[in-house]
Design an enzyme around this catalytic site. Structure first.
Site, PDB file in Angstrom:
ATOM      1  N   ARG A 197     -32.630 -27.950   7.078  1.00  0.00           N
ATOM      2  CA  ARG A 197     -31.478 -27.532   7.897  1.00  0.00           C
ATOM      3  C   ARG A 197     -30.592 -28.747   8.167  1.00  0.00           C
ATOM      4  O   ARG A 197     -29.369 -28.652   8.196  1.00  0.00           O
ATOM      5  CB  ARG A 197     -31.930 -26.893   9.216  1.00  0.00           C
ATOM      6  CG  ARG A 197     -30.763 -26.602  10.159  1.00  0.00           C
ATOM      7  CD  ARG A 197     -31.078 -25.522  11.184  1.00  0.00           C
ATOM      8  NE  ARG A 197     -32.349 -25.713  11.844  1.00  0.00           N
ATOM      9  CZ  ARG A 197     -32.583 -26.609  12.813  1.00  0.00           C
ATOM     10  NH1 ARG A 197     -31.620 -27.420  13.201  1.00  0.00           N
ATOM     11  NH2 ARG A 197     -33.766 -26.700  13.372  1.00  0.00           N
ATOM     12  N   TYR A 241      -5.844 -15.028   5.397  1.00  0.00           N
ATOM     13  CA  TYR A 241      -6.993 -14.255   4.955  1.00  0.00           C
ATOM     14  C   TYR A 241      -7.191 -12.960   5.748  1.00  0.00           C
ATOM     15  O   TYR A 241      -8.101 -12.847   6.581  1.00  0.00           O
ATOM     16  CB  TYR A 241      -8.283 -15.096   5.004  1.00  0.00           C
ATOM     17  CG  TYR A 241      -9.504 -14.302   4.649  1.00  0.00           C
ATOM     18  CD1 TYR A 241      -9.489 -13.404   3.582  1.00  0.00           C
ATOM     19  CD2 TYR A 241     -10.673 -14.399   5.388  1.00  0.00           C
ATOM     20  CE1 TYR A 241     -10.597 -12.642   3.263  1.00  0.00           C
ATOM     21  CE2 TYR A 241     -11.785 -13.639   5.073  1.00  0.00           C
ATOM     22  CZ  TYR A 241     -11.734 -12.763   4.024  1.00  0.00           C
ATOM     23  OH  TYR A 241     -12.827 -12.004   3.725  1.00  0.00           O
ATOM     24  N   ASP A 267      -6.485 -24.062   4.639  1.00  0.00           N
ATOM     25  CA  ASP A 267      -7.425 -23.284   3.830  1.00  0.00           C
ATOM     26  C   ASP A 267      -6.935 -23.375   2.384  1.00  0.00           C
ATOM     27  O   ASP A 267      -5.892 -22.833   2.036  1.00  0.00           O
ATOM     28  CB  ASP A 267      -7.444 -21.835   4.319  1.00  0.00           C
ATOM     29  CG  ASP A 267      -8.503 -20.996   3.607  1.00  0.00           C
ATOM     30  OD1 ASP A 267      -8.787 -21.284   2.424  1.00  0.00           O
ATOM     31  OD2 ASP A 267      -9.016 -20.048   4.218  1.00  0.00           O
ATOM     32  N   LYS A 293     -15.017 -18.122  -3.760  1.00  0.00           N
ATOM     33  CA  LYS A 293     -13.959 -17.723  -4.689  1.00  0.00           C
ATOM     34  C   LYS A 293     -13.922 -18.649  -5.913  1.00  0.00           C
ATOM     35  O   LYS A 293     -14.855 -18.729  -6.654  1.00  0.00           O
ATOM     36  CB  LYS A 293     -12.615 -17.708  -3.943  1.00  0.00           C
ATOM     37  CG  LYS A 293     -12.653 -16.892  -2.657  1.00  0.00           C
ATOM     38  CD  LYS A 293     -12.819 -15.422  -2.922  1.00  0.00           C
ATOM     39  CE  LYS A 293     -13.386 -14.598  -1.771  1.00  0.00           C
ATOM     40  NZ  LYS A 293     -13.407 -15.101  -0.430  1.00  0.00           N
TER      41      LYS A 293
HETATM   42  C1  PLP Z   1      -8.495 -17.681   1.757  1.00  0.00           C
HETATM   43  C2  PLP Z   1      -9.829 -17.284   2.308  1.00  0.00           C
HETATM   44  N1  PLP Z   1     -10.343 -17.982   3.340  1.00  0.00           N
HETATM   45  C3  PLP Z   1     -11.545 -17.665   3.865  1.00  0.00           C
HETATM   46  C4  PLP Z   1     -12.270 -16.600   3.396  1.00  0.00           C
HETATM   47  C5  PLP Z   1     -13.592 -16.282   4.023  1.00  0.00           C
HETATM   48  O1  PLP Z   1     -14.619 -16.757   3.200  1.00  0.00           O
HETATM   49  P1  PLP Z   1     -16.060 -16.072   3.061  1.00  0.00           P
HETATM   50  O2  PLP Z   1     -15.841 -14.660   2.584  1.00  0.00           O
HETATM   51  O3  PLP Z   1     -16.778 -16.940   2.077  1.00  0.00           O
HETATM   52  O4  PLP Z   1     -16.688 -16.102   4.425  1.00  0.00           O
HETATM   53  C6  PLP Z   1     -11.786 -15.857   2.303  1.00  0.00           C
HETATM   54  C7  PLP Z   1     -12.547 -14.719   1.741  1.00  0.00           C
HETATM   55  O5  PLP Z   1     -12.012 -13.927   0.985  1.00  0.00           O
HETATM   56  C8  PLP Z   1     -10.532 -16.205   1.749  1.00  0.00           C
HETATM   57  O6  PLP Z   1      -9.988 -15.547   0.718  1.00  0.00           O
END
Ligand code: PLP
Length: 221
Positions: free
Chosen positions: A26, A79, A154, A179
């Protein structure tokens, strides 16, 4: 290729006598260390941290940087509004204000909102999922820093192959490695990468991930 270490606990030569720095998975695991070093290099950062999902990484930044009552600017199309859901009042006790308005006016709109009310964080996603809105990271970083805020980007959709936000002034990069970085739709994961030395020393970015506040922004940039 680094092997996958499927262990929880490592051989030790007595209390505190770690072999190779590993004690308990961990806290740190050699496979995860290899991934974190790779992501840090790809994003030109100084410290990276891998998570079990992108949302876990987002949650870590928000809860570490912000205290109850702090203000966060979150774009309204980030997102599918997930970051907004994480920071909305009542969930974390944080005041939030989603940015609204057309993409072309985003930096100006952020400047106006930062002037109206002090914010701890400016959140950006560029391109956004799913509308593919983009924002000028360098201009947004300047606006955030002038107002004493951190810029979190992001970078999931562009990936570091096409865009390195830390090189453009962002303080923290967030990824859903689920992704493009994962690439095969076979694993869920997330990451944070920072470049600021002070941020890199923040407790949440240490292997032990002790509780503690993220220090105030340094004077970089
Ligand atoms: C741009 C973006 N940020 C964050 C996330 C969240 O990630 P996760 O689904 O791995 O928790 C996603 C998921 O589709 C995403 O497309």
């Amino acid at each position: 290729m680094p092997p996958i270490y499927q262990v929880s606990t490592y051989k030790q030569d007595g209390v505190g006598g770690l072999r190779g720095g590993y004690e308990y998975s961990r806290s740190a695991n050699p496979t995860r260390t290899a991934l974190e070093q790779c992501l840090t290099a790809l994003e030109s950062g100084t410290r990276g941290l891998a998570f079990a999902s992108g949302m876990a990484a987002e949650d870590c930044v928000l809860r570490t940087v912000c205290s109850p009552g702090d203000h966060v600017l979150v774009p309204d199309d980030a997102y599918g509004r997930e970051p907004y859901r994480v920071v909305r009042p009542g969930v974390r006790g944080l005041g939030t204000e989603p940015r609204r308005g057309s993409r072309s006016r985003t930096v100006a709109a952020v400047r106006a909102r930062l002037a109206a009310r002090k914010s701890k964080l400016v959140w950006a996603e560029t391109p956004t999922n799913p509308l593919l809105g983009i924002v000028d990271i360098r201009a947004l970083a300047a606006a955030a820093h002038e107002a004493g805020a951190l810029l979190v980007v992001d970078n999931t959709f562009a990936s570091p192959y096409l865009q390195q936000p830390l090189m453009l002034g962002a303080d923290v990069v967030v990824h859903s490695t689920t992704k493009y970085l994962g690439g095969h739709s076979d694993v869920v994961g997330g990451a944070l990468v920072v470049t600021d030395a002070e941020l890199a020393r923040a407790p949440c970015l240490h292997p032990e991930r002790h509780r503690g506040a993220w220090p105030a922004r340094s004077t970089r940039g």
